[in-house]
Design a protein around this motif. Structure first.
Motif, PDB file in Angstrom:
ATOM      1  N   VAL A   1      10.168   2.353  -1.310  1.00  0.00           N
ATOM      2  CA  VAL A   1       8.711   2.461  -1.243  1.00  0.00           C
ATOM      3  C   VAL A   1       8.149   1.057  -1.447  1.00  0.00           C
ATOM      4  CG1 VAL A   1       6.627   3.515  -2.179  1.00  0.00           C
ATOM      5  CG2 VAL A   1       8.773   4.811  -2.174  1.00  0.00           C
ATOM      6  N   LEU A   2       7.501   0.522  -0.423  1.00  0.00           N
ATOM      7  CA  LEU A   2       6.921  -0.819  -0.482  1.00  0.00           C
ATOM      8  C   LEU A   2       5.399  -0.697  -0.505  1.00  0.00           C
ATOM      9  CD1 LEU A   2       9.122  -2.671   2.185  1.00  0.00           C
ATOM     10  CD2 LEU A   2       9.579  -2.318  -0.263  1.00  0.00           C
ATOM     11  N   LEU A   3       4.783  -1.306  -1.511  1.00  0.00           N
ATOM     12  CA  LEU A   3       3.343  -1.179  -1.701  1.00  0.00           C
ATOM     13  C   LEU A   3       2.688  -2.553  -1.679  1.00  0.00           C
ATOM     14  CD1 LEU A   3       3.455   1.330  -4.703  1.00  0.00           C
ATOM     15  CD2 LEU A   3       3.440   1.857  -2.246  1.00  0.00           C
ATOM     16  N   GLY A   4       1.517  -2.619  -1.082  1.00  0.00           N
ATOM     17  CA  GLY A   4       0.793  -3.887  -1.056  1.00  0.00           C
ATOM     18  C   GLY A   4      -0.300  -3.866  -0.010  1.00  0.00           C
ATOM     19  N   ARG A   5      -1.163  -4.845  -0.084  1.00  0.00           N
ATOM     20  CA  ARG A   5      -2.268  -4.919   0.866  1.00  0.00           C
ATOM     21  C   ARG A   5      -1.772  -5.278   2.262  1.00  0.00           C
ATOM     22  NH1 ARG A   5      -3.918  -6.715  -4.013  1.00  0.00           N
ATOM     23  NH2 ARG A   5      -5.799  -5.737  -4.883  1.00  0.00           N
ATOM     24  N   SER A   6      -2.615  -5.045   3.249  1.00  0.00           N
ATOM     25  CA  SER A   6      -2.275  -5.341   4.635  1.00  0.00           C
ATOM     26  C   SER A   6      -1.955  -6.819   4.809  1.00  0.00           C
ATOM     27  CB  SER A   6      -3.461  -4.964   5.536  1.00  0.00           C
ATOM     28  OG  SER A   6      -3.200  -5.293   6.874  1.00  0.00           O
ATOM     29  N   GLY A   7      -0.899  -7.111   5.562  1.00  0.00           N
ATOM     30  CA  GLY A   7      -0.539  -8.495   5.855  1.00  0.00           C
ATOM     31  C   GLY A   7       0.486  -9.093   4.920  1.00  0.00           C
TER      32      GLY A   7
ATOM     33  N   SER B   1       6.170   2.519   3.580  1.00  0.00           N
ATOM     34  CA  SER B   1       5.255   1.435   3.220  1.00  0.00           C
ATOM     35  C   SER B   1       3.862   2.028   3.045  1.00  0.00           C
ATOM     36  CB  SER B   1       5.229   0.339   4.294  1.00  0.00           C
ATOM     37  OG  SER B   1       4.464   0.764   5.416  1.00  0.00           O
ATOM     38  N   SER B   2       3.089   1.427   2.166  1.00  0.00           N
ATOM     39  CA  SER B   2       1.741   1.948   1.909  1.00  0.00           C
ATOM     40  C   SER B   2       0.855   0.849   1.340  1.00  0.00           C
ATOM     41  CB  SER B   2       1.796   3.128   0.933  1.00  0.00           C
ATOM     42  OG  SER B   2       0.491   3.602   0.642  1.00  0.00           O
ATOM     43  N   GLY B   3      -0.420   0.955   1.632  1.00  0.00           N
ATOM     44  CA  GLY B   3      -1.405   0.065   1.032  1.00  0.00           C
ATOM     45  C   GLY B   3      -1.970   0.621  -0.251  1.00  0.00           C
ATOM     46  N   LEU B   4      -1.419   1.751  -0.726  1.00  0.00           N
ATOM     47  CA  LEU B   4      -1.882   2.362  -1.966  1.00  0.00           C
ATOM     48  C   LEU B   4      -1.015   1.916  -3.138  1.00  0.00           C
ATOM     49  CD1 LEU B   4      -2.434   6.028  -0.723  1.00  0.00           C
ATOM     50  CD2 LEU B   4      -4.070   4.133  -0.759  1.00  0.00           C
ATOM     51  N   THR B   5      -1.565   1.990  -4.336  1.00  0.00           N
ATOM     52  CA  THR B   5      -0.798   1.739  -5.547  1.00  0.00           C
ATOM     53  C   THR B   5      -0.032   3.003  -5.940  1.00  0.00           C
ATOM     54  OG1 THR B   5      -2.533   2.468  -7.050  1.00  0.00           O
ATOM     55  CG2 THR B   5      -2.601   0.150  -6.348  1.00  0.00           C
ATOM     56  N   VAL B   6       0.846   2.883  -6.907  1.00  0.00           N
ATOM     57  CA  VAL B   6       1.573   4.051  -7.394  1.00  0.00           C
ATOM     58  C   VAL B   6       0.600   5.119  -7.888  1.00  0.00           C
ATOM     59  CG1 VAL B   6       3.055   4.886  -9.253  1.00  0.00           C
ATOM     60  CG2 VAL B   6       3.741   2.880  -7.945  1.00  0.00           C
ATOM     61  N   ASP B   7      -0.388   4.725  -8.685  1.00  0.00           N
ATOM     62  CA  ASP B   7      -1.355   5.698  -9.209  1.00  0.00           C
ATOM     63  C   ASP B   7      -2.119   6.388  -8.076  1.00  0.00           C
ATOM     64  OD1 ASP B   7      -0.605   5.186 -11.791  1.00  0.00           O
ATOM     65  OD2 ASP B   7      -2.241   3.775 -12.193  1.00  0.00           O
ATOM     66  N   GLN B   8      -2.459   5.633  -7.036  1.00  0.00           N
ATOM     67  CA  GLN B   8      -3.173   6.215  -5.902  1.00  0.00           C
ATOM     68  C   GLN B   8      -2.274   7.176  -5.118  1.00  0.00           C
ATOM     69  OE1 GLN B   8      -4.377   2.475  -4.146  1.00  0.00           O
ATOM     70  NE2 GLN B   8      -6.487   2.711  -4.868  1.00  0.00           N
ATOM     71  N   LEU B   9      -0.991   6.833  -4.974  1.00  0.00           N
ATOM     72  CA  LEU B   9      -0.060   7.732  -4.296  1.00  0.00           C
ATOM     73  C   LEU B   9       0.057   9.052  -5.053  1.00  0.00           C
ATOM     74  CD1 LEU B   9       2.894   5.387  -3.241  1.00  0.00           C
ATOM     75  CD2 LEU B   9       1.296   6.558  -1.716  1.00  0.00           C
ATOM     76  N   ARG B  10       0.172   8.949  -6.383  1.00  0.00           N
ATOM     77  CA  ARG B  10       0.292  10.157  -7.191  1.00  0.00           C
ATOM     78  C   ARG B  10      -0.966  11.014  -7.093  1.00  0.00           C
ATOM     79  NH1 ARG B  10       2.960   6.863 -12.216  1.00  0.00           N
ATOM     80  NH2 ARG B  10       5.131   7.524 -11.921  1.00  0.00           N
TER      81      ARG B  10
ATOM     82  N   VAL C   1      11.182   0.874  -5.665  1.00  0.00           N
ATOM     83  CA  VAL C   1       9.739   0.732  -5.483  1.00  0.00           C
ATOM     84  C   VAL C   1       9.376  -0.723  -5.730  1.00  0.00           C
ATOM     85  CG1 VAL C   1       7.442   1.435  -6.261  1.00  0.00           C
ATOM     86  CG2 VAL C   1       9.312   3.099  -6.232  1.00  0.00           C
ATOM     87  N   VAL C   2       8.785  -1.348  -4.717  1.00  0.00           N
ATOM     88  CA  VAL C   2       8.349  -2.743  -4.842  1.00  0.00           C
ATOM     89  C   VAL C   2       6.855  -2.800  -4.579  1.00  0.00           C
ATOM     90  CG1 VAL C   2       8.570  -5.103  -3.991  1.00  0.00           C
ATOM     91  CG2 VAL C   2      10.581  -3.623  -4.057  1.00  0.00           C
ATOM     92  N   SER C   3       6.097  -3.265  -5.557  1.00  0.00           N
ATOM     93  CA  SER C   3       4.658  -3.411  -5.387  1.00  0.00           C
ATOM     94  C   SER C   3       4.298  -4.890  -5.329  1.00  0.00           C
ATOM     95  CB  SER C   3       3.897  -2.751  -6.543  1.00  0.00           C
ATOM     96  OG  SER C   3       2.518  -3.011  -6.393  1.00  0.00           O
ATOM     97  N   CYS C   4       3.481  -5.225  -4.347  1.00  0.00           N
ATOM     98  CA  CYS C   4       3.004  -6.604  -4.209  1.00  0.00           C
ATOM     99  C   CYS C   4       1.558  -6.753  -4.660  1.00  0.00           C
ATOM    100  CB  CYS C   4       3.142  -7.053  -2.754  1.00  0.00           C
ATOM    101  SG  CYS C   4       4.852  -7.159  -2.196  1.00  0.00           S
TER     102      CYS C   4
ATOM    103  N   ARG D   1       6.856  -1.406 -14.987  1.00  0.00           N
ATOM    104  CA  ARG D   1       8.238  -1.087 -14.634  1.00  0.00           C
ATOM    105  C   ARG D   1       8.631   0.313 -15.052  1.00  0.00           C
ATOM    106  NH1 ARG D   1      12.447  -5.945 -14.493  1.00  0.00           N
ATOM    107  NH2 ARG D   1      11.158  -7.483 -13.450  1.00  0.00           N
ATOM    108  N   GLY D   2       8.155   0.757 -16.186  1.00  0.00           N
ATOM    109  CA  GLY D   2       8.522   2.084 -16.656  1.00  0.00           C
ATOM    110  C   GLY D   2       7.844   3.204 -15.893  1.00  0.00           C
ATOM    111  N   HIS D   3       6.920   2.880 -14.995  1.00  0.00           N
ATOM    112  CA  HIS D   3       6.169   3.900 -14.270  1.00  0.00           C
ATOM    113  C   HIS D   3       6.424   3.832 -12.776  1.00  0.00           C
ATOM    114  CE1 HIS D   3       3.841   4.960 -17.860  1.00  0.00           C
ATOM    115  NE2 HIS D   3       3.864   3.672 -18.122  1.00  0.00           N
ATOM    116  N   GLY D   4       7.521   3.216 -12.377  1.00  0.00           N
ATOM    117  CA  GLY D   4       7.881   3.228 -10.973  1.00  0.00           C
ATOM    118  C   GLY D   4       7.228   2.134 -10.164  1.00  0.00           C
ATOM    119  N   GLU D   5       6.645   1.142 -10.797  1.00  0.00           N
ATOM    120  CA  GLU D   5       5.980   0.090 -10.047  1.00  0.00           C
ATOM    121  C   GLU D   5       6.340  -1.255 -10.666  1.00  0.00           C
ATOM    122  OE1 GLU D   5       1.527  -0.972  -8.366  1.00  0.00           O
ATOM    123  OE2 GLU D   5       1.826   0.692  -9.737  1.00  0.00           O
TER     124      GLU D   5
END
Length: 253
Positions: A100-106, A199-208, A229-232, A239-243
């Motif tokens: 799961v890759l998270l981050g803004r567009s680009g 891939s998603s432009g949402l954060t972990v909290d937003q996905l949940r 799970v990699v968040s940019c 880290r303890g919450h999947g992000e």
């Protein structure tokens, strides 16, 4: 190299390999073991190139990225830039772990998944390619929402649910209320223990919040193994919450 040129080159290499194989058999049967070993050694670069071109053909057929005609790994990694994404593409290409890759567009999420897909094909055994299936989440959700009632399930949903490896790109861009099909695909893949890259432009909290806690867990696990799970996002350090900002981040919610 055009698709036609690629096909011709694959066929030409296959012919060359068959000739070398026949030479090897003849030499071995004649008791010329040293010559046979030399012939086999000479054929190895041809076999390696044939496998690479077969992987390239599969990659072009299944990954909707404009640079599939010229896979320059170093240049792609340099364009991605984010070290955590580069490591993900390098290390998570075997197709046995959810990503799961998270981050803004680009930021390079789609390019990372494409590069991991290229390496997924390269890592597969000779002539035994498992094809990945790539969908943009909004397109998959739209197909399901627009499919006529009474006609069963759209074939796209079956492909997304049964593919050995599904890439679900840009999750969160589908219309509000249209993500029931996405939830169904995630559930079916989870139960069948099939790998999913997202891939998603949402954060972990937003996905949940958007898809539910249970759905997030299905994104992050396969065969009982925690995924990557990699968040940019700049403030990602949970880290303890999947992000987190590195591939070592915990994926289990």
């Amino acid at each position: 190299m055009t698709d036609g040129e690629l096909r011709r080159r694959i066929l030409d290499l296959a012919d060359e390999i068959r000739v070398r194989r026949d030479q090897f058999i003849d030499l071995r049967e004649s008791g010329l073991d040293a010559e046979a070993d030399a012939a086999r050694t000479d054929a190895r670069p041809l076999c390696k190139e044939h496998h690479r071109l077969m992987a390239l053909a599969m990659f072009r057929r299944t990954v909707p990225i404009t640079w599939t005609h010229d896979v320059d790994e170093a240049a792609i990694e340099a364009a991605i830039g984010a070290p955590a994404l580069v490591r993900a593409a390098r290390e998570q290409h075997e197709g046995d772990r959810n990503i799961v890759l998270l981050g803004r567009s680009g930021v390079g999420k789609t390019a990372t998944l494409a590069l991991a897909g290229w390496r997924f094909y390269l890592a597969q055994p000779k002539n035994h390619f498992r094809a990945l299936v790539w969908f943009y989440a909004r397109d998959l959700a739209a197909v399901a929402a627009q499919y006529p009632l009474g006609r069963g399930e759209p074939p796209e949903l079956d492909r997304a649910s049964t593919a050995p490896l599904l890439v679900l790109d840009d999750l969160g861009q589908e219309r509000e209320g249209d993500h029931g099909a996405i939830l169904d695909v995630l559930d079916r893949r989870y139960r069948a223990e099939r790998t999913t890259w997202i891939s998603s432009g949402l954060t972990v909290d937003q996905l949940r919040a958007r898809y539910s806690e249970a759905a997030y867990r299905r994104m992050c696990e396969v065969e009982g193994k925690a995924g990557l799970v990699v968040s940019c996002f700049a403030n990602a350090a949970q880290r303890g919450h999947g992000e987190g900002t590195s591939p070592e981040s915990a994926a289990r919610p």
